[in-house]
Scaffold this motif. Structure first.
Motif, PDB file in Angstrom:
ATOM      1  N   GLU A 287      81.489  41.222  30.681  1.00 40.98           N
ATOM      2  CA  GLU A 287      82.806  40.523  30.015  1.00 40.98           C
ATOM      3  C   GLU A 287      82.333  40.116  28.703  1.00 40.98           C
ATOM      4  O   GLU A 287      83.088  40.297  27.698  1.00 40.98           O
ATOM      5  N   GLN A 288      80.989  39.382  28.394  1.00 43.93           N
ATOM      6  CA  GLN A 288      80.594  39.144  27.232  1.00 43.93           C
ATOM      7  C   GLN A 288      80.843  40.208  26.186  1.00 43.93           C
ATOM      8  O   GLN A 288      81.358  40.155  24.899  1.00 43.93           O
ATOM      9  N   LEU A 289      80.035  41.339  26.749  1.00 45.81           N
ATOM     10  CA  LEU A 289      80.080  42.744  25.867  1.00 45.81           C
ATOM     11  C   LEU A 289      81.590  43.113  25.401  1.00 45.81           C
ATOM     12  O   LEU A 289      81.728  43.532  24.444  1.00 45.81           O
ATOM     13  N   PHE A 290      82.386  43.482  26.405  1.00 45.33           N
ATOM     14  CA  PHE A 290      83.710  43.789  25.990  1.00 45.33           C
ATOM     15  C   PHE A 290      84.507  43.173  25.207  1.00 45.33           C
ATOM     16  O   PHE A 290      85.635  43.466  24.630  1.00 45.33           O
ATOM     17  N   GLY A 291      84.486  41.708  25.288  1.00 43.47           N
ATOM     18  CA  GLY A 291      85.109  40.926  24.733  1.00 43.47           C
ATOM     19  C   GLY A 291      86.458  40.539  25.155  1.00 43.47           C
ATOM     20  O   GLY A 291      87.057  41.093  26.162  1.00 43.47           O
ATOM     21  N   PRO A 292      87.142  39.849  24.332  1.00 46.40           N
ATOM     22  CA  PRO A 292      88.748  39.538  24.619  1.00 46.40           C
ATOM     23  C   PRO A 292      89.712  40.767  24.399  1.00 46.40           C
ATOM     24  O   PRO A 292      90.677  40.846  25.008  1.00 46.40           O
ATOM     25  N   ARG A 293      89.281  42.008  23.862  1.00 48.76           N
ATOM     26  CA  ARG A 293      89.965  43.130  23.584  1.00 48.76           C
ATOM     27  C   ARG A 293      89.654  43.912  24.811  1.00 48.76           C
ATOM     28  O   ARG A 293      90.247  45.118  25.158  1.00 48.76           O
TER      29      ARG A 293
ATOM     30  N   CYS B 191      90.878  48.626  27.674  1.00 48.38           N
ATOM     31  CA  CYS B 191      90.578  49.742  28.705  1.00 48.38           C
ATOM     32  C   CYS B 191      89.901  49.298  30.048  1.00 48.38           C
ATOM     33  O   CYS B 191      90.016  49.688  30.972  1.00 48.38           O
ATOM     34  N   TRP B 192      88.969  48.471  29.646  1.00 48.83           N
ATOM     35  CA  TRP B 192      87.928  48.003  30.622  1.00 48.83           C
ATOM     36  C   TRP B 192      87.420  49.158  31.500  1.00 48.83           C
ATOM     37  O   TRP B 192      87.237  48.929  32.896  1.00 48.83           O
ATOM     38  N   CYS B 193      87.073  50.231  30.818  1.00 46.65           N
ATOM     39  CA  CYS B 193      86.479  51.205  31.558  1.00 46.65           C
ATOM     40  C   CYS B 193      87.215  51.976  32.670  1.00 46.65           C
ATOM     41  O   CYS B 193      86.528  52.211  33.664  1.00 46.65           O
ATOM     42  N   THR B 194      88.637  51.925  32.748  1.00 47.73           N
ATOM     43  CA  THR B 194      89.270  52.486  33.760  1.00 47.73           C
ATOM     44  C   THR B 194      89.819  53.718  33.525  1.00 47.73           C
ATOM     45  O   THR B 194      90.843  54.081  34.480  1.00 47.73           O
TER      46      THR B 194
END
Length: 205
Positions: free
Chosen positions: A32-38, A44-47
């Motif tokens: 979560e920290q790496l992906f951040g608010p975007r 995409c959240w890698c989906t």
């Protein structure tokens, strides 16, 4: 592989030393920290490869996040995180090809043969750590992780830049030259700029 201890990975000269760990439930907050608010690339959240195209378009970023979080919560490992000084700085999504139904629906990424493969489908690097040579050691760590899980072939679907600059959001599957430096070879190409590349861990008998 030990769930807590990472794989220290040394890159080429001048490349930072990475500590690479599988994303398990206890590391979800780091992702979560790496992906951040975007949510990585525009929520995409890698989906992208995990959902149908209609689902991906219909789901909100929050719903895509729930999909990935559900995978982690179920005990599956959707990829690996790279750390520098205990800070998560890069992500690589890797798993059995069957984990990514979107690959099966792609005309240019249809299976090369019937050999079982693990697939590298996505990278995300924190903005301040881009262009610092992290991609090759991250690929190498992904291959090592897959080998530890019993994989015999690791497959990738990078962009071939052909000497042109490629925006990060358009190169989320990686760049072909980086995979070449990591020992991958091209095995098929059905699009000018999208080769299928493989690293063979265990040759076929």
């Amino acid at each position: 592989m030990n769930r807590e201890r990472g794989m220290p990975v040394n890159g080429s000269d001048g490349t930072p030393k990475l500590d690479v760990r599988p994303v398990t439930a206890e590391r979800w907050a780091d992702l979560e920290q790496l992906f951040g608010p975007r949510g990585a690339y525009s929520g995409c959240w890698c989906t992208w490869w995990r959902l149908s195209r209609s689902e991906f378009s219909r789901y909100s970023a929050a719903e895509r996040k729930q999909v990935l979080q559900g995978i982690v919560a179920s005990g599956q490992v959707p990829g690996i995180l790279a750390y520098l000084d205990e800070r998560p700085v890069a992500w690589c999504s890797i798993g059995p090809r069957e984990s990514y139904p979107g690959l099966e629906r792609s005309r240019i990424l249809v299976r090369v043969d019937d050999r079982p493969v693990w697939s590298i489908v996505c990278f995300f690097v924190a903005r301040e750590y881009r262009r610092r040579g992290l991609l090759v050691p991250l690929i190498q760590a992904a291959v090592e992780y897959a080998a530890q899980q019993g994989a015999r072939i690791v497959e990738a679907y990078p962009v071939d830049p052909r000497g042109q600059a490629v925006e990060a959001v358009r190169s989320f599957t990686g760049l072909a030259p980086a995979f070449e430096r990591a020992g991958f070879v091209e095995v098929a190409r059905r699009s000018d700029r999208r080769p299928i590349m493989r690293y063979v861990i265990v040759p076929a008998p």
